[in-house]
Write an enzyme that holds these catalytic residues in place. Sequence first.
Site, mmCIF file in Angstrom:
data_model
loop_
_atom_site.group_PDB
_atom_site.id
_atom_site.type_symbol
_atom_site.label_atom_id
_atom_site.label_comp_id
_atom_site.label_asym_id
_atom_site.label_seq_id
_atom_site.Cartn_x
_atom_site.Cartn_y
_atom_site.Cartn_z
ATOM 1 N N GLU A 136 0.892 -1.176 0.000
ATOM 2 C CA GLU A 136 0.000 0.000 0.000
ATOM 3 C C GLU A 136 0.919 1.211 0.000
ATOM 4 O O GLU A 136 1.560 1.510 1.003
ATOM 5 C CB GLU A 136 -0.898 -0.036 1.248
ATOM 6 C CG GLU A 136 -1.782 1.198 1.383
ATOM 7 C CD GLU A 136 -2.522 1.264 2.726
ATOM 8 O OE1 GLU A 136 -2.884 0.210 3.290
ATOM 9 O OE2 GLU A 136 -2.709 2.395 3.209
ATOM 10 N N ARG A 152 1.127 9.985 1.338
ATOM 11 C CA ARG A 152 1.733 10.862 2.345
ATOM 12 C C ARG A 152 3.017 11.465 1.803
ATOM 13 O O ARG A 152 3.526 12.444 2.324
ATOM 14 C CB ARG A 152 2.051 10.075 3.611
ATOM 15 C CG ARG A 152 0.802 9.723 4.363
ATOM 16 C CD ARG A 152 1.092 8.771 5.476
ATOM 17 N NE ARG A 152 -0.057 7.938 5.706
ATOM 18 C CZ ARG A 152 -0.200 7.100 6.697
ATOM 19 N NH1 ARG A 152 0.764 6.957 7.581
ATOM 20 N NH2 ARG A 152 -1.286 6.395 6.820
ATOM 21 N N THR A 192 -3.724 6.264 1.888
ATOM 22 C CA THR A 192 -3.921 7.673 2.233
ATOM 23 C C THR A 192 -4.489 8.439 1.029
ATOM 24 O O THR A 192 -4.073 9.550 0.698
ATOM 25 C CB THR A 192 -2.619 8.328 2.753
ATOM 26 O OG1 THR A 192 -1.957 7.417 3.648
ATOM 27 C CG2 THR A 192 -2.905 9.590 3.551
ATOM 28 N N LYS A 250 -10.914 -1.390 5.614
ATOM 29 C CA LYS A 250 -9.729 -1.101 6.429
ATOM 30 C C LYS A 250 -10.258 -0.725 7.817
ATOM 31 O O LYS A 250 -11.292 -0.068 7.928
ATOM 32 C CB LYS A 250 -8.964 0.068 5.817
ATOM 33 C CG LYS A 250 -7.822 0.596 6.693
ATOM 34 C CD LYS A 250 -6.879 1.446 5.884
ATOM 35 C CE LYS A 250 -5.924 2.229 6.788
ATOM 36 N NZ LYS A 250 -4.562 2.267 6.271
HETATM 37 C C1 3PG Z 1 -1.748 3.270 8.028
HETATM 38 O O1 3PG Z 1 -1.932 4.290 7.402
HETATM 39 O O2 3PG Z 1 -2.293 2.217 7.675
HETATM 40 C C2 3PG Z 1 -0.987 3.324 9.285
HETATM 41 O O3 3PG Z 1 -0.425 4.561 9.477
HETATM 42 C C3 3PG Z 1 0.013 2.259 9.489
HETATM 43 O O4 3PG Z 1 0.159 2.239 10.843
HETATM 44 P P1 3PG Z 1 1.516 1.859 11.566
HETATM 45 O O5 3PG Z 1 2.531 2.845 11.097
HETATM 46 O O6 3PG Z 1 1.190 1.967 13.040
HETATM 47 O O7 3PG Z 1 1.840 0.451 11.160
#
Ligand code: 3PG
Length: 214
Positions: free
Chosen positions: A42, A46, A70, A130
Site C-alpha cells: 500500500e 503521504r 492515504t 480497512k
Molecule cells: C496506516 O496508514 O495504515 C498506518 O499509518 C500504518 O500504521 P503503523 O505505522 O502503526 O503500522
Amino acid sequence: MNAMDEAISKIGVVPVIKLNHPKKDAAPLAKALCAGGVPVAEVTFRAAGAEKAIQLMKEACPEMIVGAGTVTTTAHIDATVAAGGQFIVTPGFDPELVAYAQEKNIPVYPGCTTPTDYHAALKFGLEVLKFFPAEQSGGLAKIKAMSAPFPQFKVMPTGGISLKNLAEYISCPVIAACGGSYMVTADLIDNQKWDEIIALCRQSRTIVEEARHG
Ligand code: 3PG
C-alpha cells in the site's frame, strides 16, 4: 470476497509505505518485499510522487499487487489507476471516493471503525474494510464487537500492528489481512536495509501461516 480481497488475504500482511525517493528506492523495495514472501504494497500519498512509486514497483515486480493508501481525493484515484495501481485505501469513509473508485472498477478499502461507518459501507456492497487506526480505536476487542452486528465484513486493521501483536490479530477470523509500516519504516528504506526488510517480511509470513494452519 472479490479476487483482490482473496489475493491480499492469502498474503495476510500489507506493508504500508511512504516512499520519499521513489526513483532510488521503489524497485529494490518491491524486490525485497517479493523476496520476503509479501508481494503486496500500500503506497501512501503521504509522500509526493506516490503514483511514480506505484508504477516503478509494478515495473520491477509485475506479479506484485500494488495499491495506493492515504487516498483523499479523486485525483489520487485517477493517478493510481493511470500508474497501474490495483487498489485504493482511504483513511476514513468518504462516500464520494468509494463511489468514484467503484466507477473506475478499482477495489477500494475505506477506513471504518464505527457502526455508522459499517452502515455506510453496507450501502456500497463492500465486503472488506480497512479498520484504522486499529490499536488506537479499540483494537481486536472492538473489531470483534463490531463483527457481532456486521458479520458480513472482514477487516484489514492497520495502526499499531507489529510482530508483537500480529499473531493475535491474524488469528481472528474476522481479519482478512493486517497492514503495517513496521517492515518498511523510514529507517529501513532510507538506509536501504533490504535484507532486514526481507527478514521482517519472512517473519511476518511465518506468523500468518502458523496462526492459520498451526
Ligand atoms: C496506516 O496508514 O495504515 C498506518 O499509518 C500504518 O500504521 P503503523 O505505522 O502503526 O503500522
